[in-house]
Design a protein around this motif. Structure first.
Motif, PDB file in Angstrom:
ATOM      1  N   THR A  44       0.844  -1.197   0.000  1.00  0.00           N
ATOM      2  CA  THR A  44       0.000   0.000   0.000  1.00  0.00           C
ATOM      3  C   THR A  44       0.878   1.245   0.000  1.00  0.00           C
ATOM      4  OG1 THR A  44      -0.088   0.011   2.425  1.00  0.00           O
ATOM      5  CG2 THR A  44      -1.862  -1.158   1.265  1.00  0.00           C
ATOM      6  N   THR A  45       0.308   2.335  -0.461  1.00  0.00           N
ATOM      7  CA  THR A  45       1.051   3.589  -0.415  1.00  0.00           C
ATOM      8  C   THR A  45       1.205   4.019   1.043  1.00  0.00           C
ATOM      9  OG1 THR A  45      -0.946   4.893  -0.702  1.00  0.00           O
ATOM     10  CG2 THR A  45       0.270   4.318  -2.696  1.00  0.00           C
ATOM     11  N   SER A  46       2.183   4.872   1.258  1.00  0.00           N
ATOM     12  CA  SER A  46       2.443   5.384   2.605  1.00  0.00           C
ATOM     13  C   SER A  46       2.909   6.824   2.475  1.00  0.00           C
ATOM     14  CB  SER A  46       3.532   4.535   3.280  1.00  0.00           C
ATOM     15  OG  SER A  46       4.779   4.752   2.656  1.00  0.00           O
ATOM     16  N   SER A  47       3.275   7.424   3.584  1.00  0.00           N
ATOM     17  CA  SER A  47       3.777   8.792   3.512  1.00  0.00           C
ATOM     18  C   SER A  47       5.092   8.856   2.732  1.00  0.00           C
ATOM     19  CB  SER A  47       3.972   9.363   4.922  1.00  0.00           C
ATOM     20  OG  SER A  47       4.927   8.590   5.631  1.00  0.00           O
ATOM     21  N   ALA A  48       5.833   7.749   2.670  1.00  0.00           N
ATOM     22  CA  ALA A  48       7.113   7.735   1.960  1.00  0.00           C
ATOM     23  C   ALA A  48       7.027   7.116   0.568  1.00  0.00           C
ATOM     24  CB  ALA A  48       8.146   6.966   2.784  1.00  0.00           C
ATOM     25  N   TYR A  49       6.092   6.186   0.368  1.00  0.00           N
ATOM     26  CA  TYR A  49       6.010   5.460  -0.901  1.00  0.00           C
ATOM     27  C   TYR A  49       4.679   5.747  -1.579  1.00  0.00           C
ATOM     28  CZ  TYR A  49       5.550   1.590  -4.188  1.00  0.00           C
ATOM     29  OH  TYR A  49       5.354   0.846  -5.315  1.00  0.00           O
ATOM     30  N   HIS A  50       4.754   6.321  -2.789  1.00  0.00           N
ATOM     31  CA  HIS A  50       3.544   6.662  -3.543  1.00  0.00           C
ATOM     32  C   HIS A  50       3.390   5.842  -4.816  1.00  0.00           C
ATOM     33  CE1 HIS A  50       3.117  10.940  -1.625  1.00  0.00           C
ATOM     34  NE2 HIS A  50       3.249   9.988  -0.735  1.00  0.00           N
ATOM     35  N   GLY A  51       4.242   4.836  -5.001  1.00  0.00           N
ATOM     36  CA  GLY A  51       4.144   3.983  -6.172  1.00  0.00           C
ATOM     37  C   GLY A  51       5.372   4.092  -7.053  1.00  0.00           C
ATOM     38  N   THR A  52       5.477   3.136  -7.984  1.00  0.00           N
ATOM     39  CA  THR A  52       6.591   3.078  -8.924  1.00  0.00           C
ATOM     40  C   THR A  52       6.066   3.423 -10.309  1.00  0.00           C
ATOM     41  OG1 THR A  52       7.637   1.384  -7.561  1.00  0.00           O
ATOM     42  CG2 THR A  52       8.439   1.609  -9.822  1.00  0.00           C
ATOM     43  N   HIS A  53       6.725   4.357 -10.979  1.00  0.00           N
ATOM     44  CA  HIS A  53       6.243   4.883 -12.252  1.00  0.00           C
ATOM     45  C   HIS A  53       7.373   4.908 -13.286  1.00  0.00           C
ATOM     46  CE1 HIS A  53       2.711   6.163 -10.001  1.00  0.00           C
ATOM     47  NE2 HIS A  53       3.537   6.629  -9.095  1.00  0.00           N
ATOM     48  N   GLU A  54       6.998   5.193 -14.523  1.00  0.00           N
ATOM     49  CA  GLU A  54       7.947   5.368 -15.620  1.00  0.00           C
ATOM     50  C   GLU A  54       8.957   4.220 -15.690  1.00  0.00           C
ATOM     51  OE1 GLU A  54       9.536   9.388 -15.930  1.00  0.00           O
ATOM     52  OE2 GLU A  54       7.810  10.109 -14.774  1.00  0.00           O
ATOM     53  N   ILE A  55       8.447   3.002 -15.659  1.00  0.00           N
ATOM     54  CA  ILE A  55       9.272   1.799 -15.715  1.00  0.00           C
ATOM     55  C   ILE A  55       9.739   1.616 -17.157  1.00  0.00           C
ATOM     56  CG2 ILE A  55       9.302  -0.688 -15.285  1.00  0.00           C
ATOM     57  CD1 ILE A  55       6.790  -0.030 -13.388  1.00  0.00           C
ATOM     58  N   SER A  56      11.049   1.509 -17.374  1.00  0.00           N
ATOM     59  CA  SER A  56      11.596   1.495 -18.731  1.00  0.00           C
ATOM     60  C   SER A  56      11.419   0.169 -19.453  1.00  0.00           C
ATOM     61  CB  SER A  56      13.082   1.874 -18.713  1.00  0.00           C
ATOM     62  OG  SER A  56      13.840   0.851 -18.083  1.00  0.00           O
ATOM     63  N   ALA A  57      11.256  -0.919 -18.735  1.00  0.00           N
ATOM     64  CA  ALA A  57      11.120  -2.231 -19.382  1.00  0.00           C
ATOM     65  C   ALA A  57      10.216  -3.134 -18.553  1.00  0.00           C
ATOM     66  CB  ALA A  57      12.490  -2.889 -19.548  1.00  0.00           C
ATOM     67  N   ASN A  58       9.396  -3.901 -19.262  1.00  0.00           N
ATOM     68  CA  ASN A  58       8.541  -4.871 -18.604  1.00  0.00           C
ATOM     69  C   ASN A  58       8.549  -6.125 -19.467  1.00  0.00           C
ATOM     70  OD1 ASN A  58       6.802  -6.094 -16.888  1.00  0.00           O
ATOM     71  ND2 ASN A  58       5.010  -4.876 -17.449  1.00  0.00           N
ATOM     72  N   VAL A  60      10.842  -6.555 -15.960  1.00  0.00           N
ATOM     73  CA  VAL A  60      11.987  -5.889 -15.369  1.00  0.00           C
ATOM     74  C   VAL A  60      13.205  -6.797 -15.489  1.00  0.00           C
ATOM     75  CG1 VAL A  60      12.933  -5.102 -13.161  1.00  0.00           C
ATOM     76  CG2 VAL A  60      10.589  -4.520 -13.798  1.00  0.00           C
ATOM     77  N   THR A  61      14.349  -6.203 -15.789  1.00  0.00           N
ATOM     78  CA  THR A  61      15.604  -6.945 -15.890  1.00  0.00           C
ATOM     79  C   THR A  61      16.747  -6.020 -15.468  1.00  0.00           C
ATOM     80  OG1 THR A  61      16.916  -8.385 -17.307  1.00  0.00           O
ATOM     81  CG2 THR A  61      15.983  -6.419 -18.338  1.00  0.00           C
ATOM     82  N   LEU A  62      17.965  -6.508 -15.533  1.00  0.00           N
ATOM     83  CA  LEU A  62      19.130  -5.702 -15.205  1.00  0.00           C
ATOM     84  C   LEU A  62      19.130  -4.439 -16.069  1.00  0.00           C
ATOM     85  CD1 LEU A  62      21.752  -5.675 -13.502  1.00  0.00           C
ATOM     86  CD2 LEU A  62      22.898  -6.675 -15.479  1.00  0.00           C
ATOM     87  N   GLY A  63      19.292  -3.286 -15.434  1.00  0.00           N
ATOM     88  CA  GLY A  63      19.324  -2.020 -16.158  1.00  0.00           C
ATOM     89  C   GLY A  63      17.986  -1.315 -16.283  1.00  0.00           C
ATOM     90  N   THR A  64      16.888  -1.979 -15.924  1.00  0.00           N
ATOM     91  CA  THR A  64      15.582  -1.316 -15.965  1.00  0.00           C
ATOM     92  C   THR A  64      15.616  -0.095 -15.053  1.00  0.00           C
ATOM     93  OG1 THR A  64      14.394  -3.371 -16.426  1.00  0.00           O
ATOM     94  CG2 THR A  64      13.114  -1.582 -15.437  1.00  0.00           C
ATOM     95  N   THR A  65      15.054   1.016 -15.522  1.00  0.00           N
ATOM     96  CA  THR A  65      14.979   2.233 -14.723  1.00  0.00           C
ATOM     97  C   THR A  65      13.526   2.529 -14.363  1.00  0.00           C
ATOM     98  OG1 THR A  65      14.861   3.631 -16.693  1.00  0.00           O
ATOM     99  CG2 THR A  65      17.057   3.222 -15.757  1.00  0.00           C
ATOM    100  N   TYR A  66      13.344   3.353 -13.328  1.00  0.00           N
ATOM    101  CA  TYR A  66      12.007   3.691 -12.836  1.00  0.00           C
ATOM    102  C   TYR A  66      12.090   4.942 -11.978  1.00  0.00           C
ATOM    103  CZ  TYR A  66      13.964   1.375  -8.745  1.00  0.00           C
ATOM    104  OH  TYR A  66      14.789   1.024  -7.703  1.00  0.00           O
ATOM    105  N   ARG A  67      10.936   5.493 -11.659  1.00  0.00           N
ATOM    106  CA  ARG A  67      10.843   6.675 -10.772  1.00  0.00           C
ATOM    107  C   ARG A  67       9.841   6.401  -9.663  1.00  0.00           C
ATOM    108  NH1 ARG A  67      12.535  11.710 -12.467  1.00  0.00           N
ATOM    109  NH2 ARG A  67      10.726  12.750 -11.590  1.00  0.00           N
TER     110      ARG A  67
END
Length: 163
Positions: A44-58, A60-67
């Motif tokens: 679940t989301t929290s005050s520190a974690y709002h989700g993972t976005h802009e995932i570069s590859a699906n 996911v593998t070595l080198g995948t980037t995200y925000r």
């Protein structure tokens, strides 16, 4: 994007290890960890974690980037270790709002089969920039608590998975 080579010097580096035994296979736990789109099913989301976005590859593998944007800044992450089903790591420096610096964050999972389940070790390493040193106890407590919350949520969800 901030890389390890251009991060400013840090005032202190702290590790937050946590461990849990889950009742499903290492492969299934590994798949849950790398399924960024599926985190909403177990974290679940929290005050520190709002989700993972802009995932570069699906997938996911070595080198995948995200925000991972949050209230105090943005973690720009990259998968830096990927050895299915035993090890996965992420480097996710957090650029703080208001020019407060960059917190260097590394998350590593190690998975070890344990009878009918898997022993999961999660280590979060946090390097604070000098300008955050006066706030170290508050900032580090948030990382410690969020790390423990994440592993507890992963365990709770994994324990419900079919064997």
């Amino acid at each position: 994007m901030v890389t390890r080579s251009n991060l400013p010097a840090v005032a202190s580096t702290v590790e937050f290890p946590s461990e849990a035994d889950v009742t499903c296979s290492a492969g299934r736990v590994f798949d849950l960890i790398i399924d960024f789109d599926g985190y909403s099913r177990w974290l679940t989301t929290s005050s520190a974690y709002h989700g993972t976005h802009e995932i570069s590859a699906n997938p996911v593998t070595l080198g995948t980037t995200y925000r991972e944007p949050g209230p105090l800044g943005v973690r720009n992450g990259e998968v830096t270790e990927f050895e299915r089903p035993v090890r996965v790591g992420f480097h996710q420096p957090m650029t703080m709002k208001y020019g407060a610096g960059v917190i260097d964050v590394t998350v590593r999972y190690t998975l070890r089969p344990n009878g009918d389940g898997t022993h999961v070790r999660r280590v979060v390493t946090v390097g604070l920039p000098w300008q955050l040193k006066p706030f170290a106890s508050v900032v580090l407590a948030q990382f410690r608590d969020e790390s423990a919350r994440t592993l507890a949520a992963l365990k709770a969800y994994a324990d419900k998975q079919p064997r």
